[in-house]
Design an enzyme around this catalytic site. Structure first.
Site, PDB file in Angstrom:
ATOM      1  N   LEU A   8     -30.438  -0.471  27.724  1.00  0.00           N
ATOM      2  CA  LEU A   8     -29.747   0.563  28.513  1.00  0.00           C
ATOM      3  C   LEU A   8     -30.299   0.543  29.930  1.00  0.00           C
ATOM      4  O   LEU A   8     -31.515   0.620  30.096  1.00  0.00           O
ATOM      5  CB  LEU A   8     -29.999   1.956  27.907  1.00  0.00           C
ATOM      6  CG  LEU A   8     -29.527   2.208  26.473  1.00  0.00           C
ATOM      7  CD1 LEU A   8     -30.132   3.500  25.944  1.00  0.00           C
ATOM      8  CD2 LEU A   8     -27.995   2.282  26.422  1.00  0.00           C
ATOM      9  N   HIS A   9     -29.434   0.408  30.910  1.00  0.00           N
ATOM     10  CA  HIS A   9     -29.935   0.513  32.285  1.00  0.00           C
ATOM     11  C   HIS A   9     -28.927   1.106  33.266  1.00  0.00           C
ATOM     12  O   HIS A   9     -29.252   1.337  34.416  1.00  0.00           O
ATOM     13  CB  HIS A   9     -30.412  -0.850  32.796  1.00  0.00           C
ATOM     14  CG  HIS A   9     -29.270  -1.778  33.152  1.00  0.00           C
ATOM     15  ND1 HIS A   9     -28.583  -2.478  32.197  1.00  0.00           N
ATOM     16  CD2 HIS A   9     -28.700  -2.092  34.331  1.00  0.00           C
ATOM     17  CE1 HIS A   9     -27.640  -3.197  32.781  1.00  0.00           C
ATOM     18  NE2 HIS A   9     -27.683  -2.975  34.086  1.00  0.00           N
ATOM     19  N   ARG A  10     -27.685   1.378  32.807  1.00  0.00           N
ATOM     20  CA  ARG A  10     -26.688   1.928  33.730  1.00  0.00           C
ATOM     21  C   ARG A  10     -27.099   3.321  34.155  1.00  0.00           C
ATOM     22  O   ARG A  10     -27.494   4.134  33.308  1.00  0.00           O
ATOM     23  CB  ARG A  10     -25.328   2.086  33.053  1.00  0.00           C
ATOM     24  CG  ARG A  10     -24.680   0.853  32.673  1.00  0.00           C
ATOM     25  CD  ARG A  10     -23.645   0.370  33.667  1.00  0.00           C
ATOM     26  NE  ARG A  10     -23.551  -1.048  33.425  1.00  0.00           N
ATOM     27  CZ  ARG A  10     -23.752  -2.004  34.303  1.00  0.00           C
ATOM     28  NH1 ARG A  10     -23.992  -1.722  35.553  1.00  0.00           N
ATOM     29  NH2 ARG A  10     -23.703  -3.258  33.963  1.00  0.00           N
ATOM     30  N   ASP A  14     -25.384  -1.287  27.461  1.00  0.00           N
ATOM     31  CA  ASP A  14     -24.444  -0.897  28.511  1.00  0.00           C
ATOM     32  C   ASP A  14     -24.346  -1.996  29.569  1.00  0.00           C
ATOM     33  O   ASP A  14     -23.818  -1.784  30.655  1.00  0.00           O
ATOM     34  CB  ASP A  14     -24.829   0.459  29.130  1.00  0.00           C
ATOM     35  CG  ASP A  14     -26.242   0.483  29.691  1.00  0.00           C
ATOM     36  OD1 ASP A  14     -26.865  -0.590  29.816  1.00  0.00           O
ATOM     37  OD2 ASP A  14     -26.718   1.587  30.014  1.00  0.00           O
TER      38      ASP A  14
END
Ligand code: UD1
Length: 374
Positions: free
Chosen positions: A211-213, A284
């Site tokens: 997850l990094h958005r 994501d």
């Protein structure tokens, strides 16, 4: 600073800025250099940590950049502007005949804008992808980069359709396939020797989460809710969560279920091995949706939209939104009923060659079709 382009031997400049660019640059650089084309590789420095950049150059055997702009992190405007100022100096001095930009990161649009104004030929690798979510900075970067480009190198038929619908002249659009998958196929066997899960003490099924958005990680409470809910998936199998620096900052002080192994960002080979052996990947990321499709591994995308719909219609991806129940429900379902492996057309390991052919052919034309023509 590299030598100026003398005109007798035109230079093609390739831009690498952030982690998802590096594996796309490699096959194109190799294919162009095999044809004897003089290439400059410029690293903007958008990603700079050893684990976000150097490890990719080492593992993939990408030669050292001819120029490193060292721009680092910043707000969108600060980062984009820093790339533009640094790259403009290079372009004024070296006058490349063509500039190839990759993907949708800030370095992509920054260099395309400088190159277009300097009169260089601009080619966009991964043209035509659209999420239709204007709140994503990458969507803005994609649309603007395409508009600035002379040659639109599309990875899939849906990307071609988007460009044609937006009025781009068909002679500027080329369906070349997915260059990220060239690198995946070239390295899969080597990657499988890494045995990452085994090294983490996992024997049997496991899930991977990335997850990094900003929409998933910038709000600490929302991130905590999602991570806590993943405990239900963790009851089924251990979860490996390689954490991007942006996410790491937001996870500080978070309550992380024991079934989740939080690890540093992995290198290319380790992450490829980890994905290939997973029962499901929750992500994501854009590129991971594609890599799981090529690998035939189930992917659950924790976003409202995707710019890569082909991974849903012809791959293993499900886009389920960001509600933690929906994400975990889809991941459990994917473990129960794994999707069939299907790989889209032209995701065949030869996209780099097709891109090099298209670039060389365009450069040899007495007159290139320019963006003003459609
Ligand atoms: C960028 C891309 C995104 C891509 C992602 C892959 C844009 C707009 N976004 O997002 O499309 O999916 O890369 O990783 O270009 N940081 C480090 N070390 C690094 C790089 C970043 O610590 O080597 C930290 C910094 O705190 C930085 C933050 O991560 O502020 C975000 O980095 P940035 O390059 O702005 O965007 P990404 O979230 O990485």
């Amino acid at each position: 600073m590299p030598e100026a382009d003398t005109g007798t031997e035109p230079t093609v400049t390739l831009i690498a800025g952030a982690r998802p660019n590096f594996m796309k640059v490699k096959p194109v650089l190799d294919a162009l250099e095999r044809r004897g084309v003089r290439c400059d590789l410029v690293h903007t420095g958008q990603h700079y940590d050893e684990k976000m950049s150097d490890v990719f150059f080492d593992e993939l055997g990408i030669r050292a950049p001819d120029l490193h702009l060292g721009v680092g992190s910043g707000t969108h405007a600060a980062q984009t502007a820093a790339v533009m100022v640094g790259f403009e100096e290079y372009v004024e001095r070296c006058r490349p005949a063509a500039v190839l930009v990759f993907g949708d990161v800030n370095s992509t649009v920054a260099c395309a804008l400088v190159a277009a104004k300097a009169g260089s030929f601009v080619g966009h690798v991964e043209a035509g992808l659209r999420s239709r979510d204007w709140a994503m900075p990458e969507e803005v970067n994609r649309v603007v980069t395409d508009r600035l480009s002379d040659l639109l190198l599309a990875p899939s038929a849906d990307a071609v359709d988007n460009l044609v619908a937006e009025g781009y002249a068909p002679e500027r659009v080329r369906l070349v396939g997915n260059v990220m998958i060239d690198t995946l196929f070239a390295n899969l066997e080597r990657a499988r020797d890494r045995r990452v899960a085994q090294r983490l003490g996992i024997d049997g099924r496991y899930a991977v989460v990335t997850l990094h958005r900003p929409s998933n990680v910038d709000d600490r409470e929302a991130l905590q809710r999602l991570v806590s809910r993943l405990a239900t998936l963790g009851e089924r199998c251990p979860i490996v969560f390689p954490v991007h620096p942006r996410t790491r900052a937001k996870l500080e002080g978070a309550d992380i279920p024991a079934s989740i192994r939080v690890v540093d960002p992995l290198g290319y080979l380790d992450f490829l091995d980890l994905q290939a052996g997973a029962d499901v990947v929750v992500t994501d990321s854009g590129g991971i949706q594609e890599e799981t499709t090529a690998l035939g591994v189930a992917c659950v995308t924790a976003r409202q939209t995707t710019e890569r719909p082909i991974t849903v219609t012809e791959g293993t991806n499900r886009v389920v939104g960001t509600d933690p129940d929906a994400v975990v429900g889809a991941a459990l379902e994917a473990i129960e009923h794994p999707p069939l492996q299907r790989c889209p057309a032209l995701w065949d390991g030869r996209a780099g060659t097709r891109i090099a052919d298209a670039v060389v052919e365009m450069l040899e034309r007495p007159r290139w079709p320019r963006p003003t023509e459609a």
